[in-house]
Design a protein around this motif. Structure first.
Motif, PDB file in Angstrom:
ATOM      1  N   ALA A  27      19.580   9.848  47.214  1.00 41.37           N
ATOM      2  CA  ALA A  27      20.457  10.053  48.364  1.00 41.37           C
ATOM      3  C   ALA A  27      20.671   8.731  49.098  1.00 41.37           C
ATOM      4  N   VAL A  28      21.866   8.577  49.653  1.00 37.89           N
ATOM      5  CA  VAL A  28      22.227   7.373  50.406  1.00 37.89           C
ATOM      6  C   VAL A  28      22.908   7.817  51.696  1.00 37.89           C
ATOM      7  N   ILE A  29      22.525   7.203  52.814  1.00 38.25           N
ATOM      8  CA  ILE A  29      23.183   7.478  54.089  1.00 38.25           C
ATOM      9  C   ILE A  29      23.921   6.230  54.545  1.00 38.25           C
ATOM     10  N   ASP A  30      25.216   6.381  54.800  1.00 40.68           N
ATOM     11  CA  ASP A  30      26.032   5.331  55.401  1.00 40.68           C
ATOM     12  C   ASP A  30      25.910   5.496  56.916  1.00 40.68           C
TER      13      ASP A  30
ATOM     14  N   ILE B  42      26.691  11.131  54.139  1.00 38.59           N
ATOM     15  CA  ILE B  42      25.541  11.277  53.254  1.00 38.59           C
ATOM     16  C   ILE B  42      26.029  11.475  51.824  1.00 38.59           C
ATOM     17  N   LEU B  43      25.490  10.686  50.897  1.00 40.92           N
ATOM     18  CA  LEU B  43      25.743  10.866  49.469  1.00 40.92           C
ATOM     19  C   LEU B  43      24.488  11.439  48.840  1.00 40.92           C
ATOM     20  N   THR B  44      24.635  12.492  48.063  1.00 40.89           N
ATOM     21  CA  THR B  44      23.489  13.054  47.355  1.00 40.89           C
ATOM     22  C   THR B  44      23.867  13.355  45.911  1.00 40.89           C
ATOM     23  N   ARG B  45      22.856  13.334  45.048  1.00 42.28           N
ATOM     24  CA  ARG B  45      23.038  13.738  43.661  1.00 42.28           C
ATOM     25  C   ARG B  45      22.944  15.254  43.562  1.00 42.28           C
ATOM     26  N   GLN B  46      23.847  15.849  42.796  1.00 43.84           N
ATOM     27  CA  GLN B  46      23.822  17.279  42.507  1.00 43.84           C
ATOM     28  C   GLN B  46      23.917  17.421  40.990  1.00 43.84           C
ATOM     29  N   GLY B  47      22.840  17.059  40.302  1.00 45.31           N
ATOM     30  CA  GLY B  47      22.872  17.052  38.847  1.00 45.31           C
ATOM     31  C   GLY B  47      23.797  15.957  38.350  1.00 45.31           C
ATOM     32  N   SER B  48      24.829  16.328  37.594  1.00 45.12           N
ATOM     33  CA  SER B  48      25.793  15.356  37.076  1.00 45.12           C
ATOM     34  C   SER B  48      26.949  15.123  38.047  1.00 45.12           C
TER      35      SER B  48
ATOM     36  N   SER C 148      16.377  15.585  48.272  1.00 47.20           N
ATOM     37  CA  SER C 148      17.664  16.260  48.425  1.00 47.20           C
ATOM     38  C   SER C 148      17.812  17.246  47.279  1.00 47.20           C
ATOM     39  N   GLY C 149      18.797  18.135  47.397  1.00 46.85           N
ATOM     40  CA  GLY C 149      18.988  19.128  46.351  1.00 46.85           C
ATOM     41  C   GLY C 149      20.198  20.004  46.625  1.00 46.85           C
ATOM     42  N   ASN C 150      20.428  20.934  45.736  1.00 42.60           N
ATOM     43  CA  ASN C 150      21.568  21.843  45.817  1.00 42.60           C
ATOM     44  C   ASN C 150      21.085  23.173  46.405  1.00 42.60           C
ATOM     45  N   GLY C 151      21.315  23.357  47.702  1.00 43.86           N
ATOM     46  CA  GLY C 151      20.801  24.536  48.391  1.00 43.86           C
ATOM     47  C   GLY C 151      21.387  25.838  47.886  1.00 43.86           C
ATOM     48  N   ARG C 152      22.671  25.840  47.572  1.00 45.52           N
ATOM     49  CA  ARG C 152      23.294  27.089  47.115  1.00 45.52           C
ATOM     50  C   ARG C 152      22.758  27.489  45.738  1.00 45.52           C
ATOM     51  N   LEU C 153      22.609  26.510  44.851  1.00 39.05           N
ATOM     52  CA  LEU C 153      22.071  26.807  43.528  1.00 39.05           C
ATOM     53  C   LEU C 153      20.650  27.352  43.646  1.00 39.05           C
TER      54      LEU C 153
ATOM     55  N   GLY D  90      16.956  23.614  41.548  1.00 40.43           N
ATOM     56  CA  GLY D  90      17.680  23.253  42.763  1.00 40.43           C
ATOM     57  C   GLY D  90      18.320  21.884  42.656  1.00 40.43           C
ATOM     58  N   GLN D  91      18.404  21.333  41.430  1.00 36.18           N
ATOM     59  CA  GLN D  91      18.959  19.991  41.212  1.00 36.18           C
ATOM     60  C   GLN D  91      18.352  18.993  42.208  1.00 36.18           C
ATOM     61  N   PHE D  92      17.034  19.005  42.298  1.00 36.26           N
ATOM     62  CA  PHE D  92      16.338  18.164  43.262  1.00 36.26           C
ATOM     63  C   PHE D  92      16.319  16.708  42.812  1.00 36.26           C
ATOM     64  N   SER D  93      16.388  15.804  43.776  1.00 35.91           N
ATOM     65  CA  SER D  93      16.212  14.378  43.499  1.00 35.91           C
ATOM     66  C   SER D  93      15.405  13.765  44.632  1.00 35.91           C
ATOM     67  N   GLN D  94      14.659  12.718  44.303  1.00 32.97           N
ATOM     68  CA  GLN D  94      13.734  12.123  45.265  1.00 32.97           C
ATOM     69  C   GLN D  94      14.197  10.733  45.655  1.00 32.97           C
ATOM     70  N   GLY D  95      13.992  10.403  46.934  1.00 34.09           N
ATOM     71  CA  GLY D  95      14.310   9.076  47.443  1.00 34.09           C
ATOM     72  C   GLY D  95      15.558   9.069  48.304  1.00 34.09           C
ATOM     73  N   LEU D  96      15.577   8.165  49.279  1.00 26.00           N
ATOM     74  CA  LEU D  96      16.710   8.019  50.192  1.00 26.00           C
ATOM     75  C   LEU D  96      16.831   6.556  50.572  1.00 26.00           C
TER      76      LEU D  96
END
Length: 418
Positions: free
Chosen positions: A290-293, A299-305, A196-201, A131-137
């Motif tokens: 992930a970063v929230i402005d 919202i900025l999130t990582r989706q793998g590369s 955060s992660g890639n829900g569709r994947l 799910g291309q998961f990443s931790q932290g916000l």
């Protein structure tokens, strides 16, 4: 039981997993060519904590009022033309929203979120789906917020039992070295346990796993109607009808079309948002989490590369190229302002998306009985579709199977909105 699920987004696929694990025979009907083509296609990717989502629960209630008088990309924008009287809808829903407080929405949200995390862990232990998961916000603050604003933000985090750290500028830049040096940062709130992660994947991977265990997927198969049939429910399809013991409506914006002939009303509206996904060109300068402005509600999130930046909320606006271009410019401008070195300014966007979040006044999902015998709802997830998907699916499984629920049923069922 023989159960049909209408809709193959993340909610529908998660519901299929839960019902199949309980021993049911499950068929999923999807009007598009593939799963995850609508609201699940490219949302922000922020999963947990839900309480900090800029367009969830209490935040949405506040946006209803802000959007009536101060239209901007960072706030709810309302216009007539597409919906029948969207301003009237918003005003009517304010009467409901004003009755709702954190003391009512947060306990239900917290319970459902905990359940979602537990069920996601269960799925991953069984299937280990990518799910291309990443931790932290990180929530960086451009200027020192007022005492009242900071109190409200930290109060919401504490009320939801979310661990956070207050950081000064040096600590903030150590957490995210790619932050623009030109931006003055007063500090930040860091949520190390956020995900955060890639829900569709993830939903596509889960779907493939379920198909190997007997799930029947019917794509390009729109359901035009539902009706009671003896002790079950009959689906009306283009090629005829099929009978089931029960039906789950996970159909997003299509849900009301199926309920309306039965005089069942879901007081909801589609709130449209945008996202842009773009390839990272310099990994060392890209956000690590992930970063929230908070100023722009983006919202900025990582989706793998890749990076995904999302924002905006529109009620009643038709889709048009000019507005999409404005959204693209706003999204990329915010990304380059915070992390200017991670992509090339002239770099083309891999994917620009506008999608609808079916939303009800309190921002919580609608999960439970529909009022039509044998027909259940798992819909109107608002900004929480990805993060709460496994929790909502398990909740409806408990209801259908006659089990006690982890979350109070009345907090999520349709009756609360009447």
């Amino acid at each position: 039981m023989k159960i049909a699920i209408v809709g193959a987004g993340i909610a529908g696929i998660a519901t299929a997993f839960e019902l199949m694990e309980a021993g049911n025979e499950v068929s999923v009907f999807e009007q598009h060519r593939a799963a995850g083509e609508e609201a699940s296609f490219a949302p922000s990717g922020l999963m947990w904590p839900c309480a900090i989502n800029p367009w969830g629960a209490t935040a949405f209630q506040q946006a209803l009022q802000l959007g009536m008088t101060r239209p901007a990309f960072s706030e709810l924008q309302i216009q007539g033309g597409v919906l029948s009287s969207p301003r009237r809808w918003a005003r009517r829903q304010q009467a409901v929203a004003k009755k709702l407080r954190d003391s009512e929405t947060l306990p239900a949200l917290q319970s459902l979120e905990l359940l979602a995390m537990q069920r996601m862990q269960h799925v991953q232990e069984m299937l280990d789906i990518n799910g291309q998961f990443s931790q932290g916000l990180l929530l960086p603050l451009r200027k020192e917020p007022s005492a009242a604003a900071l109190y409200e933000l930290t109060r919401r985090l504490s009320a939801a039992h979310i661990d956070y750290q207050r950081c000064n500028e040096a600590e903030t830049r150590a957490i995210e070295p790619g932050l623009a040096t030109e931006i003055q940062i007063a500090g930040a709130l860091h949520l190390p346990e956020a995900w955060s992660g890639n829900g569709r994947l993830f939903s596509q991977g889960l779907l493939q796993a379920l198909q190997t265990h007997g799930l029947k997927l019917h794509t390009q198969q729109a359901v035009s109607g539902i009706q009671s049939a003896g002790h079950g429910v009959r689906l009306q399809l283009a090629g005829g009808t099929q009978d089931f013991d029960a039906v789950m409506l996970c159909a997003g914006t299509h849900t009301n079309q199926l309920l309306r002939p039965h005089h069942v009303q879901l007081p909801s509206a589609p709130i449209y948002s945008y996202s842009a996904s773009i390839q990272i060109s310099e990994e060392s300068l890209a956000p690590r989490r992930a970063v929230i402005d908070l100023e722009n509600n983006m919202i900025l999130t990582r989706q793998g590369s890749r990076l995904r930046i999302s924002g905006g909320a529109e009620l009643g606006y038709p889709d048009n190229p000019e507005r999409s271009e404005d959204a693209r410019h706003a999204l990329i401008s915010v990304l380059l302002e915070w992390f200017p070195g991670c992509i090339q300014p002239s770099q083309s966007i891999l994917q620009m998306w506008r999608g609808a979040r079916l939303t009800v006044p309190d921002g919580l999902p609608v999960v439970g009985a529909s009022g039509i015998p044998g027909v259940w709802l798992n819909t109107a997830h608002g900004g929480f579709g990805w993060g709460l998907s496994m929790g909502c699916a398990h909740h409806v499984r408990q209801l259908v199977m006659g089990q006690s629920t982890s979350t109070a049923p009345e907090a999520l069922d349709l009756q609360r909105l009447r």
